[in-house]
Design an enzyme around this catalytic site. Sequence first.
Site, short mmCIF file in Angstrom:
data_model
loop_
_atom_site.label_atom_id
_atom_site.label_comp_id
_atom_site.label_asym_id
_atom_site.label_seq_id
_atom_site.Cartn_x
_atom_site.Cartn_y
_atom_site.Cartn_z
N ARG A 216 0.02 -9.51 13.16
CA ARG A 216 -0.57 -8.42 12.36
C ARG A 216 -1.49 -8.99 11.29
NH1 ARG A 216 4.43 -5.38 10.26
NH2 ARG A 216 2.98 -3.88 9.37
N ARG B 38 11.80 -6.23 4.28
CA ARG B 38 11.52 -4.79 4.24
C ARG B 38 12.48 -4.02 5.13
NH1 ARG B 38 5.58 -2.26 4.92
NH2 ARG B 38 5.64 -2.91 7.10
N LYS C 161 0.82 -1.22 0.00
CA LYS C 161 0.00 0.00 0.00
C LYS C 161 0.86 1.27 0.00
CE LYS C 161 -2.30 -0.80 3.86
NZ LYS C 161 -1.69 -2.04 4.30
N ARG D 119 11.83 -2.78 10.69
CA ARG D 119 10.84 -2.26 11.64
C ARG D 119 10.59 -3.30 12.71
NH1 ARG D 119 5.62 -0.05 8.47
NH2 ARG D 119 4.55 -1.27 10.05
N ARG E 151 -9.10 0.88 9.16
CA ARG E 151 -8.65 -0.49 9.38
C ARG E 151 -9.68 -1.28 10.17
NH1 ARG E 151 -2.68 0.44 9.06
NH2 ARG E 151 -1.60 -1.50 9.27
P1 AMP Z 1 1.30 0.36 9.11
O1 AMP Z 1 2.56 1.12 8.91
O2 AMP Z 1 0.16 0.94 8.30
O3 AMP Z 1 1.46 -1.11 8.91
O4 AMP Z 1 0.88 0.59 10.64
C1 AMP Z 1 1.70 0.14 11.70
C2 AMP Z 1 0.90 -0.02 12.97
O5 AMP Z 1 0.31 1.25 13.33
C3 AMP Z 1 -0.27 -0.98 12.90
O6 AMP Z 1 0.13 -2.31 13.08
C4 AMP Z 1 -1.13 -0.45 14.04
O7 AMP Z 1 -0.63 -0.83 15.30
C5 AMP Z 1 -0.97 1.05 13.91
N1 AMP Z 1 -1.99 1.61 12.99
C6 AMP Z 1 -1.77 2.23 11.79
N2 AMP Z 1 -2.92 2.61 11.23
C7 AMP Z 1 -3.90 2.22 12.08
C8 AMP Z 1 -5.32 2.31 12.07
N3 AMP Z 1 -5.99 2.87 11.04
N4 AMP Z 1 -6.00 1.80 13.14
C9 AMP Z 1 -5.36 1.26 14.17
N5 AMP Z 1 -4.03 1.11 14.25
C10 AMP Z 1 -3.31 1.60 13.21
#
Ligand code: AMP
Length: 210
Positions: A167, A123, A13, A156, A88
Amino acid sequence: MKLILLGAPGAGKGTQAEVICEHLQIPAISTGNMIREALKNGTEMGLKAKSYMESGALVPDDVVIGIIKERLAKEDCQKGFILDGFPRTVPQAEALDAMGVEIDKVIDIEVADEKIEQRLSGRRVCEKCGASYHVDFKPSKVSGVCDKCGGATVVRKDDEPATVRDRLKTYHAQTEPLKEYYAKTGKLVIVEGQEEVADTTRLTLAAVEG
Ligand code: AMP
């Protein structure tokens, strides 16, 4: 144009959001990046989010909804935006509707879980600016160094294999129902993630324009 990018963590994404951002000249908004930034700056919200994020769980809806509400009110979002990683959960999608935001398209990038586990292990992200790389598919020019800002690229914490599995579980339980939510509105377009990033990009841009 107001777009949502859906898909499992590691489906690509972020990369596609960057491409669309360049193409349409609208901001790409990543809640994940915003939360990581808050964490780095030691803000109250960042500290609140830390334990959820590091365990592979979602940060509570009210926190993320607050962040998005503030961000979408900014001037640069008035012409459009790409949401990467929000909504999400169904309550987050409902909150977006309640804000009066009219989404044009929801693009769901589909990638099998096994592929995701394989991808996330390679990554790397820049500690400084958050740019994303992959050791095999999208390496930085100099290994370990960000092309954009010269910062160090690292794994990360939540990309470690056990956390990735959590996740993915979270994704299937809480985020995947959004496909049905948006299919009902007729705005959902599915893009099959391809082996080559460039091929996924071609399909994503066709979905945006189609
Ligand atoms: P990402 O970089 O989008 O994979 O986000 C990393 C982490 O941030 C996720 O695993 C969640 O813990 C938190 N996070 C990001 N976006 C959201 C969201 N819309 N709702 C809840 N937690 C989020």
